[in-house]
Every structure is written in structure tokens, then in C-alpha cells.
Enzyme design. Structure first.
Site, PDB file in Angstrom:
ATOM      1  N   ASN A  99      -4.986  -2.016  -1.378  1.00 23.68           N
ATOM      2  CA  ASN A  99      -3.513  -2.115  -1.389  1.00 23.68           C
ATOM      3  C   ASN A  99      -2.986  -2.120  -2.823  1.00 23.68           C
ATOM      4  O   ASN A  99      -3.628  -2.642  -3.746  1.00 23.68           O
ATOM      5  CB  ASN A  99      -3.025  -3.332  -0.602  1.00 23.68           C
ATOM      6  CG  ASN A  99      -3.657  -4.646  -0.999  1.00 23.68           C
ATOM      7  OD1 ASN A  99      -4.823  -4.689  -1.375  1.00 23.68           O
ATOM      8  ND2 ASN A  99      -2.909  -5.719  -0.914  1.00 23.68           N
ATOM      9  N   GLU A 144       0.541  -3.110  -4.751  1.00 24.06           N
ATOM     10  CA  GLU A 144       1.859  -3.739  -4.613  1.00 24.06           C
ATOM     11  C   GLU A 144       2.784  -3.294  -5.743  1.00 24.06           C
ATOM     12  O   GLU A 144       2.386  -2.591  -6.674  1.00 24.06           O
ATOM     13  CB  GLU A 144       1.686  -5.266  -4.588  1.00 24.06           C
ATOM     14  CG  GLU A 144       0.845  -5.689  -3.397  1.00 24.06           C
ATOM     15  CD  GLU A 144       0.747  -7.190  -3.205  1.00 24.06           C
ATOM     16  OE1 GLU A 144       1.030  -7.950  -4.155  1.00 24.06           O
ATOM     17  OE2 GLU A 144       0.375  -7.599  -2.081  1.00 24.06           O
ATOM     18  N   CYS A 166      -0.216  -0.160   1.722  1.00 22.03           N
ATOM     19  CA  CYS A 166      -1.403  -0.820   2.269  1.00 22.03           C
ATOM     20  C   CYS A 166      -2.688  -0.043   1.970  1.00 22.03           C
ATOM     21  O   CYS A 166      -2.670   1.182   1.794  1.00 22.03           O
ATOM     22  CB  CYS A 166      -1.285  -0.943   3.784  1.00 22.03           C
ATOM     23  SG  CYS A 166      -0.024  -2.053   4.367  1.00 22.03           S
ATOM     24  N   GLU A 213      -5.093   0.746   4.009  1.00 12.08           N
ATOM     25  CA  GLU A 213      -5.436   1.749   5.021  1.00 12.08           C
ATOM     26  C   GLU A 213      -4.718   3.065   4.767  1.00 12.08           C
ATOM     27  O   GLU A 213      -5.301   4.140   4.830  1.00 12.08           O
ATOM     28  CB  GLU A 213      -5.052   1.248   6.424  1.00 12.08           C
ATOM     29  CG  GLU A 213      -5.782  -0.003   6.868  1.00 12.08           C
ATOM     30  CD  GLU A 213      -5.022  -1.268   6.511  1.00 12.08           C
ATOM     31  OE1 GLU A 213      -4.483  -1.354   5.387  1.00 12.08           O
ATOM     32  OE2 GLU A 213      -4.988  -2.174   7.354  1.00 12.08           O
ATOM     33  N   CYS A 264      -1.405  -3.139  10.056  1.00 12.90           N
ATOM     34  CA  CYS A 264       0.031  -3.217  10.338  1.00 12.90           C
ATOM     35  C   CYS A 264       0.472  -1.993  11.137  1.00 12.90           C
ATOM     36  O   CYS A 264      -0.244  -0.988  11.235  1.00 12.90           O
ATOM     37  CB  CYS A 264       0.824  -3.349   9.044  1.00 12.90           C
ATOM     38  SG  CYS A 264       1.090  -1.797   8.160  1.00 12.90           S
ATOM     39  N   CYS A 319       0.523   1.426   9.326  1.00 16.78           N
ATOM     40  CA  CYS A 319      -0.820   1.999   9.119  1.00 16.78           C
ATOM     41  C   CYS A 319      -1.398   2.524  10.429  1.00 16.78           C
ATOM     42  O   CYS A 319      -2.109   3.532  10.435  1.00 16.78           O
ATOM     43  CB  CYS A 319      -1.739   0.963   8.481  1.00 16.78           C
ATOM     44  SG  CYS A 319      -1.313   0.655   6.746  1.00 16.78           S
TER      45      CYS A 319
HETATM   46  N1  THU Z   1      -1.944  -5.229   3.610  1.00 18.87           N
HETATM   47  C1  THU Z   1      -2.817  -4.183   3.684  1.00 18.87           C
HETATM   48  O1  THU Z   1      -3.133  -3.542   2.681  1.00 18.87           O
HETATM   49  N2  THU Z   1      -3.337  -3.891   4.903  1.00 18.87           N
HETATM   50  C2  THU Z   1      -3.154  -4.633   6.031  1.00 18.87           C
HETATM   51  O2  THU Z   1      -3.711  -4.303   7.070  1.00 18.87           O
HETATM   52  C3  THU Z   1      -2.278  -5.799   5.989  1.00 18.87           C
HETATM   53  C4  THU Z   1      -1.473  -5.973   4.753  1.00 18.87           C
HETATM   54  C5  THU Z   1      -1.434  -5.612   2.275  1.00 18.87           C
HETATM   55  C6  THU Z   1       0.012  -5.331   2.023  1.00 18.87           C
HETATM   56  C7  THU Z   1       0.311  -6.376   0.953  1.00 18.87           C
HETATM   57  O3  THU Z   1      -0.083  -5.870  -0.313  1.00 18.87           O
HETATM   58  C8  THU Z   1      -0.587  -7.540   1.300  1.00 18.87           C
HETATM   59  O4  THU Z   1      -1.619  -6.993   2.119  1.00 18.87           O
HETATM   60  C9  THU Z   1       0.109  -8.669   2.028  1.00 18.87           C
HETATM   61  O5  THU Z   1       0.808  -8.212   3.135  1.00 18.87           O
END
Ligand code: THU
Length: 139
Positions: A52, A54, A63, A65, A96, A99
Site C-alpha cells: 500500500n 498512502e 491499496c 492489492e 476492501c 480491490c
Molecule cells: N489497505 C490495503 O492496502 N489493503 C487492504 O486490504 C486493506 C487496507 C491499506 C490502505 C491503507 O493504506 C491502510 O491499509 C489502512 O486502511
């Protein structure tokens, strides 16, 4: 193209989970501190990993995925057979909604497997995670 790797092979999925765990180390997650890794198995046997990323403008976060699926697509992949996710949690978590939709676009039969810092594992098909999905066939 016939899949080089059987997506339901437990050893194959364990290896994919290990790759997702390694990928989580590359997360850029200074806001949530939630480091996620993903590994996508393509129908030609190639594996693409990502984490991920941010942003200070929180809604721009991408994310693990989706980043891994997009890396595969950019390398020419059009069909994915499995996606592994690693989260820094005691129990496995599921991807999520956004994704799920992106995985479905390139893998309407994909297997999704989730691992974590604990010993738990969870396995679904994308159809279980996104039943009745809207997809390429609907256009
Ligand atoms: N996140 C993912 O990368 N994948 C998931 O399946 C759930 C959430 C990340 C997004 C954000 O950077 C952090 O996790 C918290 O939500």
C-alpha cells in the site's frame, strides 16, 4: 493460455503468501502504520508484488492489492488466477470493496488468500467476496 500454476495448490498459495509478506515491508504507510503486502499470480505463472502507498491527502491512498494487480496489467497480464494478501494483524482480513472489484476485472474466477502475523489463513473465491459482480461481460 493454460495456467502454469494451480491456484488451489496449498503449497503454491503458501509461497504466494510468503511473497505478500515480504512485499508488505515496502509499504509507504506513515499515516495508518498498517503495512499491507499483496502478490498476484498471473495465468502465465508470473508473480507481481506490491504494497500500500498512502498520501498526505488520505483519500489518494492506494491499496496493496490494487497496486499489485496494476503492476501485473502494466506487464501485459490480462488474467490473474490468485491474489495473496498479508496484513499486520492477529487474524486474516479480507480485501476492501474497491480491490475486490479490481481483482474481479482480471480474475472473475480468482482465488483470494489472506495471511497475517498470526497462524490463521483464509481462502475465498472472488465470487464469494463479490457476488453478482458487475464486470467486463456486462458492457
Ligand atoms: N489497505 C490495503 O492496502 N489493503 C487492504 O486490504 C486493506 C487496507 C491499506 C490502505 C491503507 O493504506 C491502510 O491499509 C489502512 O486502511
Amino acid at each position: 493460455m493454460k495456467p502454469c500454476a494451480e491456484p488451489d495448490d496449498p503449497a503454491r498459495l503458501d509461497a504466494l503468501l510468503a511473497q505478500a509478506r515480504v512485499a508488505s515491508r515496502q509499504a509507504y504507510a506513515p499515516y495508518s502504520r498498517f503495512h499491507v503486502g499483496a502478490a498476484v499470480l498471473a495465468d502465465d505463472g508470473r508473480v507481481f508484488t506490491a504494497a500500500n502507498v498512502e498520501n498526505a491527502s488520505y483519500g489518494l491512498t492506494s491499496c496493496a492489492e490494487r497496486n499489485a494487480v496494476f503492476a501485473a496489467v502494466f506487464a501485459g497480464v490480462r488474467k490473474i488466477v490468485a491474489v495473496a494478501i498479508h496484513t499486520p494483524t492477529a487474524e486474516p482480513v479480507s480485501p476492501c470493496g474497491a480491490c475486490r472489484q479490481v481483482i474481479h476485472e482480471f480474475g472473475s474466477k480468482a482465488v483470494v488468500v489472506s495471511g497475517c502475523d498470526g497462524d490463521g489463513r483464509h481462502r475465498w473465491t472472488i465470487d464469494e467476496l463479490l457476488p453478482g459482480a458487475f464486470g467486463p461481460k456486462d458492457l
